[in-house]
Design an enzyme around this catalytic site. Structure first.
Site, mmCIF file in Angstrom:
data_model
loop_
_atom_site.group_PDB
_atom_site.id
_atom_site.type_symbol
_atom_site.label_atom_id
_atom_site.label_comp_id
_atom_site.label_asym_id
_atom_site.label_seq_id
_atom_site.Cartn_x
_atom_site.Cartn_y
_atom_site.Cartn_z
ATOM 1 N N GLU A 25 85.379 -56.964 59.763
ATOM 2 C CA GLU A 25 85.823 -56.220 58.565
ATOM 3 C C GLU A 25 86.385 -54.850 59.135
ATOM 4 O O GLU A 25 85.945 -54.384 59.965
ATOM 5 C CB GLU A 25 85.001 -56.174 57.347
ATOM 6 C CG GLU A 25 83.664 -55.174 57.741
ATOM 7 C CD GLU A 25 83.197 -54.840 56.486
ATOM 8 O OE1 GLU A 25 83.723 -54.053 55.682
ATOM 9 O OE2 GLU A 25 81.720 -55.003 56.148
ATOM 10 N N LYS A 87 90.243 -49.074 49.948
ATOM 11 C CA LYS A 87 89.036 -49.913 50.010
ATOM 12 C C LYS A 87 89.745 -51.159 49.158
ATOM 13 O O LYS A 87 89.703 -51.099 47.844
ATOM 14 C CB LYS A 87 87.819 -49.181 49.420
ATOM 15 C CG LYS A 87 86.677 -50.418 49.569
ATOM 16 C CD LYS A 87 85.389 -49.570 49.022
ATOM 17 C CE LYS A 87 84.259 -50.608 48.395
ATOM 18 N NZ LYS A 87 83.319 -50.085 47.924
ATOM 19 N N VAL A 107 83.598 -57.053 52.599
ATOM 20 C CA VAL A 107 83.188 -58.247 52.949
ATOM 21 C C VAL A 107 84.028 -59.296 52.211
ATOM 22 O O VAL A 107 84.380 -60.489 52.862
ATOM 23 C CB VAL A 107 81.711 -58.531 52.561
ATOM 24 C CG1 VAL A 107 81.189 -59.790 52.580
ATOM 25 C CG2 VAL A 107 80.830 -57.688 53.603
ATOM 26 N N ASP A 139 76.934 -53.076 37.493
ATOM 27 C CA ASP A 139 77.480 -52.889 39.143
ATOM 28 C C ASP A 139 76.909 -53.782 39.831
ATOM 29 O O ASP A 139 75.799 -53.754 40.644
ATOM 30 C CB ASP A 139 77.329 -51.547 39.500
ATOM 31 C CG ASP A 139 77.980 -50.951 40.911
ATOM 32 O OD1 ASP A 139 78.638 -52.073 41.287
ATOM 33 O OD2 ASP A 139 78.035 -49.913 41.264
ATOM 34 N N SER A 141 78.224 -55.973 43.232
ATOM 35 C CA SER A 141 79.246 -56.389 44.113
ATOM 36 C C SER A 141 80.088 -57.351 44.141
ATOM 37 O O SER A 141 79.609 -58.780 43.979
ATOM 38 C CB SER A 141 78.909 -55.868 45.611
ATOM 39 O OG SER A 141 80.001 -56.107 46.539
ATOM 40 N N ASP A 143 81.268 -58.871 46.610
ATOM 41 C CA ASP A 143 80.712 -59.662 47.531
ATOM 42 C C ASP A 143 80.244 -60.977 47.255
ATOM 43 O O ASP A 143 80.219 -61.925 47.932
ATOM 44 C CB ASP A 143 79.832 -58.794 48.655
ATOM 45 C CG ASP A 143 80.930 -57.621 49.306
ATOM 46 O OD1 ASP A 143 81.973 -57.780 49.223
ATOM 47 O OD2 ASP A 143 80.319 -56.980 49.947
ATOM 48 N N LYS A 160 71.322 -52.979 52.432
ATOM 49 C CA LYS A 160 70.572 -51.670 52.444
ATOM 50 C C LYS A 160 69.871 -51.411 50.908
ATOM 51 O O LYS A 160 70.258 -52.065 49.941
ATOM 52 C CB LYS A 160 71.609 -50.423 52.333
ATOM 53 C CG LYS A 160 72.070 -50.270 53.722
ATOM 54 C CD LYS A 160 72.874 -48.913 53.675
ATOM 55 C CE LYS A 160 73.378 -48.728 55.192
ATOM 56 N NZ LYS A 160 74.842 -48.947 55.001
HETATM 57 N N1 PSU Z 1 77.050 -51.794 52.581
HETATM 58 C C1 PSU Z 1 77.044 -51.367 54.081
HETATM 59 N N2 PSU Z 1 77.694 -51.077 54.760
HETATM 60 C C2 PSU Z 1 79.167 -51.264 54.396
HETATM 61 C C3 PSU Z 1 79.404 -51.754 53.074
HETATM 62 C C4 PSU Z 1 78.248 -52.244 52.326
HETATM 63 O O1 PSU Z 1 75.662 -51.087 54.117
HETATM 64 O O2 PSU Z 1 80.135 -50.866 55.054
HETATM 65 C C5 PSU Z 1 80.902 -52.160 52.671
HETATM 66 C C6 PSU Z 1 81.394 -53.455 53.080
HETATM 67 O O3 PSU Z 1 82.631 -53.338 53.392
HETATM 68 C C7 PSU Z 1 81.075 -54.091 51.565
HETATM 69 C C8 PSU Z 1 81.412 -53.100 50.557
HETATM 70 O O4 PSU Z 1 81.944 -55.405 51.494
HETATM 71 O O5 PSU Z 1 80.898 -51.977 51.056
HETATM 72 C C9 PSU Z 1 80.614 -53.156 49.270
HETATM 73 O O6 PSU Z 1 81.349 -52.342 48.224
HETATM 74 P P1 PSU Z 1 81.079 -52.589 46.657
HETATM 75 O O7 PSU Z 1 79.486 -52.356 46.549
HETATM 76 O O8 PSU Z 1 81.935 -51.400 46.183
HETATM 77 O O9 PSU Z 1 81.444 -53.951 46.318
HETATM 78 MN MN MN Z 2 80.290 -51.974 42.759
#
Ligand code: PSU
Ligand code: MN
Length: 306
Positions: A25, A87, A107, A139, A141, A143, A160
């Site tokens: 990615e 992003k 992701v 919230d 993701s 993903d 994390k």
């Molecule tokens: N978590 C990590 N490292 C990262 C990301 C998440 O520990 O780099 C990045 C990845 O690209 C993941 C994105 O797909 O953040 C998720 O963002 P959001 O929570 O806004 O969906």
């Molecule tokens: Mn989010």
């Protein structure tokens, strides 16, 4: 073939010849690490994939084109522009392509573009998930949705604990996503090897991962598979150090009213600032470790008698 997709010739040739390919990615480059370590890491990760006998395909959006495979110059460009690059999640693809803009793939969008290109395995650091407090913020993701419906195997180091790991596992269960622990029964939590949560299956070697992915496709299952690979012991961080940094970052995030797509980049950057270089070093090592496992799995997958 999708008319917005550009597959790098080396990647296209490998796919055509049924040779192993691993997707990588670009949000991790532009938003996940500072320059120049981000570029150095992205290039090292590509080299690690090659050393294991697979072809790397770093995925991104450049000038409104979906790219499966970047040149070194393009990786350098993403690293230098950093957070100035949008992003790109699923909702952003149409607008970015219509306007001819750049996008760093998360992701979610890396899985989408890998799937469009015919790549089945993807290595990253950590995935997004259900945030702490999601009961009120909602919230969660994108993903997790993508893992629910795009048939790509994602190799990560768990998630994390900026996230609610228990709720993240519940959500993945609802979406039908198997969570596999590589040589462990415990869900790893990125900087640390343990989380206190169990995975669905323990898998001890890449050949078994490849076989599971093969059957997954044969059954016509549409969703993804999540492989969680613990950070090597020697690079793991002391739990109390990382826990304290995460608690402080979460507090600041709430105080500043940060929300939406800014939440994850803010938390990642704050945790890394609060723990100094140590967390960055761990982060680099775990991504390399995941890239190697994904490449070995891709090699085993293409070696299966199909
Ligand atoms: N978590 C990590 N490292 C990262 C990301 C998440 O520990 O780099 C990045 C990845 O690209 C993941 C994105 O797909 O953040 C998720 O963002 P959001 O929570 O806004 O969906
Ligand atoms: Mn989010």
């Amino acid at each position: 073939m999708n008319s917005y997709l550009d597959i790098k010739p080396e990647v296209a040739q490998a796919l055509q010849e049924h040779r192993p390919v691993v997707a990588l990615e670009s949000t991790i480059i532009s938003h996940g690490m500072p320059y120049p370590q981000n570029v150095e890491t992205a290039l090292k990760v590509e080299a690690a994939v090659r050393e294991e006998g697979a072809v790397p395909a770093t995925i991104a959006i450049i000038g409104g084109r979906l790219k499966a495979g970047l040149s070194e110059e393009e990786i350098e460009y993403f690293g230098q522009k950093g957070r100035a690059i949008a992003k790109a999640s699923r909702r952003d693809l149409g607008m970015l392509c219509a306007r001819g803009l750049d996008g760093a793939t998360t992701v979610t969008t890396t899985m989408m573009i890998a799937h469009l290109a015919g790549i089945r395995i993807f290595a990253t650091g950590g995935i997004g998930g259900v945030h702490r407090g999601a009961e009120t913020t909602m919230d969660i993701s994108a993903d997790l949705e993508e893992l629910g419906h795009t048939p790509v195997m994602v190799v990560c180091a768990g998630a994390k604990s900026i996230l609610d790991l228990g709720l993240t596992l519940e959500y993945l269960e609802t979406k039908g996503v198997p969570v596999l622990g590589y040589q462990t029964w415990e869900l790893p939590a990125f900087y640390v090897r343990s989380s206190g949560f169990a995975v669905d299956y323990r898998v001890d070697d890449p050949a078994e991962l490849a076989a599971a992915l093969h059957v997954h496709h044969k059954l016509g299952l549409s969703g993804g598979m999540l492989v969680t690979n613990p950070i090597p012991e020697e690079y793991a961080m002391p739990k109390h150090v990382i826990d304290e940094a995460i608690e402080q970052a979460l507090r600041e995030c709430r105080e500043r009213g940060i929300h939406g797509k800014e939440t994850t980049p803010f938390l990642l950057a704050r945790v890394s600032e609060l723990t100094g270089g140590e967390s960055l070093a761990s982060n680099i090592q775990l991504v390399l470790n995941n890239a190697r496992l994904a490449a070995r799995t891709a090699v085993a997958y293409e070696g299966l008698n199909r």
